[in-house]
Design a protein around this motif. Structure first.
Motif, PDB file in Angstrom:
ATOM      1  N   THR A   1     128.684  81.233 -54.367  1.00  0.00           N
ATOM      2  CA  THR A   1     129.478  80.282 -53.597  1.00  0.00           C
ATOM      3  C   THR A   1     129.525  78.943 -54.322  1.00  0.00           C
ATOM      4  O   THR A   1     128.501  78.415 -54.733  1.00  0.00           O
ATOM      5  CB  THR A   1     128.867  80.082 -52.193  1.00  0.00           C
ATOM      6  OG1 THR A   1     128.777  81.351 -51.557  1.00  0.00           O
ATOM      7  CG2 THR A   1     129.713  79.153 -51.353  1.00  0.00           C
TER       8      THR A   1
ATOM      9  N   ASN B   1     130.837  70.265 -58.852  1.00  0.00           N
ATOM     10  CA  ASN B   1     130.876  71.250 -57.779  1.00  0.00           C
ATOM     11  C   ASN B   1     129.640  72.138 -57.847  1.00  0.00           C
ATOM     12  O   ASN B   1     129.520  72.973 -58.738  1.00  0.00           O
ATOM     13  CB  ASN B   1     132.136  72.113 -57.889  1.00  0.00           C
ATOM     14  CG  ASN B   1     133.391  71.284 -57.898  1.00  0.00           C
ATOM     15  OD1 ASN B   1     133.521  70.338 -57.140  1.00  0.00           O
ATOM     16  ND2 ASN B   1     134.325  71.631 -58.768  1.00  0.00           N
TER      17      ASN B   1
ATOM     18  N   TYR C   1     135.123  75.460 -49.879  1.00  0.00           N
ATOM     19  CA  TYR C   1     134.256  76.251 -50.729  1.00  0.00           C
ATOM     20  C   TYR C   1     134.919  77.604 -50.971  1.00  0.00           C
ATOM     21  O   TYR C   1     135.800  78.028 -50.238  1.00  0.00           O
ATOM     22  CB  TYR C   1     132.864  76.420 -50.121  1.00  0.00           C
ATOM     23  CG  TYR C   1     132.843  77.251 -48.861  1.00  0.00           C
ATOM     24  CD1 TYR C   1     132.598  78.612 -48.915  1.00  0.00           C
ATOM     25  CD2 TYR C   1     133.068  76.674 -47.610  1.00  0.00           C
ATOM     26  CE1 TYR C   1     132.592  79.379 -47.767  1.00  0.00           C
ATOM     27  CE2 TYR C   1     133.060  77.430 -46.463  1.00  0.00           C
ATOM     28  CZ  TYR C   1     132.819  78.786 -46.555  1.00  0.00           C
ATOM     29  OH  TYR C   1     132.814  79.547 -45.416  1.00  0.00           O
TER      30      TYR C   1
ATOM     31  N   ASP D   1     130.807  74.977 -53.866  1.00  0.00           N
ATOM     32  CA  ASP D   1     131.178  73.960 -52.879  1.00  0.00           C
ATOM     33  C   ASP D   1     132.055  72.917 -53.569  1.00  0.00           C
ATOM     34  O   ASP D   1     131.616  72.235 -54.481  1.00  0.00           O
ATOM     35  CB  ASP D   1     129.916  73.320 -52.312  1.00  0.00           C
ATOM     36  CG  ASP D   1     130.198  72.307 -51.218  1.00  0.00           C
ATOM     37  OD1 ASP D   1     131.384  72.067 -50.913  1.00  0.00           O
ATOM     38  OD2 ASP D   1     129.229  71.754 -50.682  1.00  0.00           O
TER      39      ASP D   1
END
Length: 161
Positions: free
Chosen positions: A95, A64, A103, A97
């Motif tokens: 952030t 990720n 997200y 994803d």
């Protein structure tokens, strides 16, 4: 959200107030971190710099990708033989994803805080190199309830205007 605005105002006031007393310093920086590329824009003095930065944290919790974008106050120690130590404190948005359009973010003062320590060597009036170890909080689950810590090591070249 009001806390976030207050902290931003304090950071801005410190940096802009310092620029009024000393000669101004503006720079762009780019480099690599343990997770990918990092970029920043800074304005201030040789000691106090307000910086907007973007740091890729790389893959967290498996595959990720995570990224931090934020505003920091960078405090440089007085240079000795063109080298100085520095400390960074800031906030922003980290952030993560999780794929398939999922997200999650950690934002603001308290969740999206960045701390950093490092050193900087100024080659001449327009070029400097900086290395830094940062501590960044990121979202470790798609619902944003779990968080993790990343410690990206960055190496950057600064072009000073």
């Amino acid at each position: 959200m009001k806390k976030l605005h207050c902290v931003a105002l304090v950071f801005s006031t410190l940096s802009l107030g310092a620029m009024a007393d000393d000669s101004g310093l503006f720079y762009v920086a780019g480099g690599a971190s343990t997770g990918g590329a990092n970029f920043s824009l800074g304005a201030g003095t040789d000691i106090d710099v307000l910086e907007i930065s973007s740091i890729k944290l790389g893959n967290v919790n498996g595959n990720n990708p995570a990224k931090f974008v934020g505003l920091s106050l960078v405090q440089n120690a007085t240079p000795a033989k063109d080298f100085n130590l520095l400390f960074r404190l800031g906030f922003g948005k980290a952030t993560t994803d999780f794929g398939n359009g999922l997200y999650a973010s950690k934002v603001g003062y308290g969740n999206g805080v960045i701390f950093g320590v490092g050193g900087q060597y100024r080659v001449n009036s327009h070029l400097a190199f900086r290395t830094e170890l940062n501590r960044i909080n990121y979202a470790a689950s798609a619902d944003g309830r779990m968080s993790g810590l990343a410690y990206p090591l960055t190496l950057s070249a600064l072009y000073i205007f």
